[in-house]
Design an enzyme around this catalytic site. Structure first.
Site, PDB file in Angstrom:
ATOM      1  CE  LYS A   1     -31.606  -7.610 -39.208  1.00 15.45           C
ATOM      2  NZ  LYS A   1     -30.883  -6.361 -39.553  1.00 15.45           N
TER       3      LYS A   1
ATOM      4  CG  ASP B   1     -25.268  -6.655 -36.450  1.00 15.82           C
ATOM      5  OD1 ASP B   1     -24.867  -7.071 -37.565  1.00 15.82           O
ATOM      6  OD2 ASP B   1     -26.398  -6.168 -36.285  1.00 15.82           O
TER       7      ASP B   1
HETATM    8  P1  ATP Z   1     -31.315  -3.254 -37.378  1.00 14.10           P
HETATM    9  O1  ATP Z   1     -32.043  -4.486 -36.973  1.00 14.10           O
HETATM   10  O2  ATP Z   1     -31.786  -2.653 -38.661  1.00 14.10           O
HETATM   11  O3  ATP Z   1     -29.827  -3.368 -37.258  1.00 14.10           O
HETATM   12  P2  ATP Z   1     -31.992  -2.350 -34.850  1.00 14.10           P
HETATM   13  O4  ATP Z   1     -33.381  -2.759 -34.694  1.00 14.10           O
HETATM   14  O5  ATP Z   1     -31.001  -3.280 -34.358  1.00 14.10           O
HETATM   15  O6  ATP Z   1     -31.692  -2.084 -36.325  1.00 14.10           O
HETATM   16  P3  ATP Z   1     -30.670   0.156 -34.114  1.00 14.10           P
HETATM   17  O7  ATP Z   1     -29.711  -0.054 -35.214  1.00 14.10           O
HETATM   18  O8  ATP Z   1     -30.102   0.322 -32.750  1.00 14.10           O
HETATM   19  O9  ATP Z   1     -31.809  -0.940 -34.090  1.00 14.10           O
HETATM   20  O10 ATP Z   1     -31.565   1.449 -34.391  1.00 14.10           O
HETATM   21  C1  ATP Z   1     -32.325   1.571 -35.574  1.00 14.10           C
HETATM   22  C2  ATP Z   1     -32.134   2.966 -36.159  1.00 14.10           C
HETATM   23  O11 ATP Z   1     -32.621   3.955 -35.241  1.00 14.10           O
HETATM   24  C3  ATP Z   1     -30.677   3.322 -36.390  1.00 14.10           C
HETATM   25  O12 ATP Z   1     -30.209   2.919 -37.639  1.00 14.10           O
HETATM   26  C4  ATP Z   1     -30.691   4.842 -36.275  1.00 14.10           C
HETATM   27  O13 ATP Z   1     -31.057   5.434 -37.504  1.00 14.10           O
HETATM   28  C5  ATP Z   1     -31.777   5.097 -35.239  1.00 14.10           C
HETATM   29  N1  ATP Z   1     -31.176   5.259 -33.901  1.00 14.10           N
HETATM   30  C6  ATP Z   1     -30.906   4.297 -33.003  1.00 14.10           C
HETATM   31  N2  ATP Z   1     -30.359   4.799 -31.863  1.00 14.10           N
HETATM   32  C7  ATP Z   1     -30.289   6.132 -32.043  1.00 14.10           C
HETATM   33  C8  ATP Z   1     -29.816   7.239 -31.237  1.00 14.10           C
HETATM   34  N3  ATP Z   1     -29.304   7.056 -30.011  1.00 14.10           N
HETATM   35  N4  ATP Z   1     -29.899   8.494 -31.749  1.00 14.10           N
HETATM   36  C9  ATP Z   1     -30.408   8.692 -32.993  1.00 14.10           C
HETATM   37  N5  ATP Z   1     -30.859   7.704 -33.792  1.00 14.10           N
HETATM   38  C10 ATP Z   1     -30.813   6.437 -33.334  1.00 14.10           C
END
Ligand code: ATP
Ligand code: MN
Length: 285
Positions: free
Chosen positions: A103, A222
């Site tokens: 998001k 979260d």
């Molecule tokens: P959401 O809002 O959906 O919770 P977000 O924008 O907060 O997601 P993250 O959950 O940190 O962001 O990352 C999104 C996606 O990217 C994760 O679900 C994962 O699949 C991938 N991802 C994030 N960090 C890594 C990492 N260090 N290594 C591999 N994949 C990653």
């Protein structure tokens, strides 16, 4: 709109100069006037027009003619600035594919000293952008809430990773610039997409991570199956920008909500009913 990887390599030095001028200008203007860009870059108007047209075509800059000709940096341009800085520092040498989109972020894999993930925080883009459109000239401060909020979010996440690693299983933090966090690339799947053979052990691993984080003074706030990656049967907790300290007035409620989310997932998907009292006392006890 993704990160303009191709354009970063071919970004001309004047284009970078203009992006930097816009980044500075946006502390004072919602739309940076052309005159201001001219004054702060020392470039001729024709050069600026040519360069800015390219930046707009790449989705890095936007133009607004009312009530005066003004330009604004958008996420694509902010991404380019962060990438340029990280590349100059040697943190990353190439940007790979998009591997995640949440998001409030876009995540790419990239090449650093080893394989890394780069997370571009994108907080409040749409809502803030439309608010910005309705205003015109606004000297003063706080016209660029998305830029400030996204940078803050990346700084917070980096701080959490730095404090947690290696006490808690989180990606190794590598570097941070503007709204971008560079961390180790985790080779695995999100917990919600896994089919675990030993769910109880996994649940206990996650509770142990939660306990260790709590000991460091940090609550995820979260925690869910979406924010846990499984790499070789090992849980790695990701997505930390919204963390709170254990000294927060609602710390107890929030850590219990995290625990409840995890217990609910294991109960739903694996019919595993772990005693809540044991889980909570195990973490905060
Ligand atoms: P959401 O809002 O959906 O919770 P977000 O924008 O907060 O997601 P993250 O959950 O940190 O962001 O990352 C999104 C996606 O990217 C994760 O679900 C994962 O699949 C991938 N991802 C994030 N960090 C890594 C990492 N260090 N290594 C591999 N994949 C990653
Ligand atoms: Mn997430």
């Amino acid at each position: 709109m993704g990160v303009a990887a191709e354009q970063i390599r071919s970004l001309h030095k004047y284009e970078k100069t203009i992006l930097l001028a816009l980044e500075r200008g946006m502390k004072r203007y919602a739309w940076v006037p052309l005159d201001e860009i001219r004054a702060s870059t020392g470039l001729a108007e024709s050069e600026i027009n040519y360069r800015v047209a390219r930046l707009m075509a790449w989705g890095m800059v936007r133009f607004n003619p009312v009530p005066y000709d003004g330009y604004a940096l958008v996420f694509g341009g902010y991404d380019a600035l962060a990438l340029a800085t990280l590349a100059r520092k040697g943190t990353i040498s190439a940007l790979g594919a998009k591997i995640g989109e949440g998001k409030e972020s876009i995540v790419h894999d990239a090449l650093g000293l080893g394989p890394v993930a780069i997370k571009f925080h994108r907080v409040g883009g749409r809502s803030f952008a439309s608010a910005r459109l309705n205003r015109d000239y606004m000297p003063g401060q706080g016209h660029c809430p998305w830029l400030i909020a996204s940078k803050k979010s990346a700084e917070r996440e980096y701080e959490a990773l730095t404090r947690l690693h290696p006490h808690v299983s989180v990606p190794l933090p590598v570097d941070q610039n503007r709204h971008a966090v560079v961390m180790a690339l985790i080779n695995g799947q999100n917990l919600n997409r896994c089919r675990l053979v030993a769910p109880k052990e996994m649940l206990e691993q996650i509770l142990d991570c939660t306990r260790r984080a709590y000991k460091v003074g940090i609550i995820h706030a979260d925690l869910s199956e979406y924010n846990i990656l499984i790499e070789d049967e090992k849980a790695v907790i990701i997505d930390w920008p919204q963390w709170i300290g254990t000294d927060h007035p609602n710390a107890e409620t929030i850590v219990e909500r995290d625990i409840d989310n995890i217990l609910a997932f294991f109960s739903r998907k694996y019919r595993l009913d772990y005693p809540r009292k044991d889980a909570v006392s195990g973490v905060v006890g």
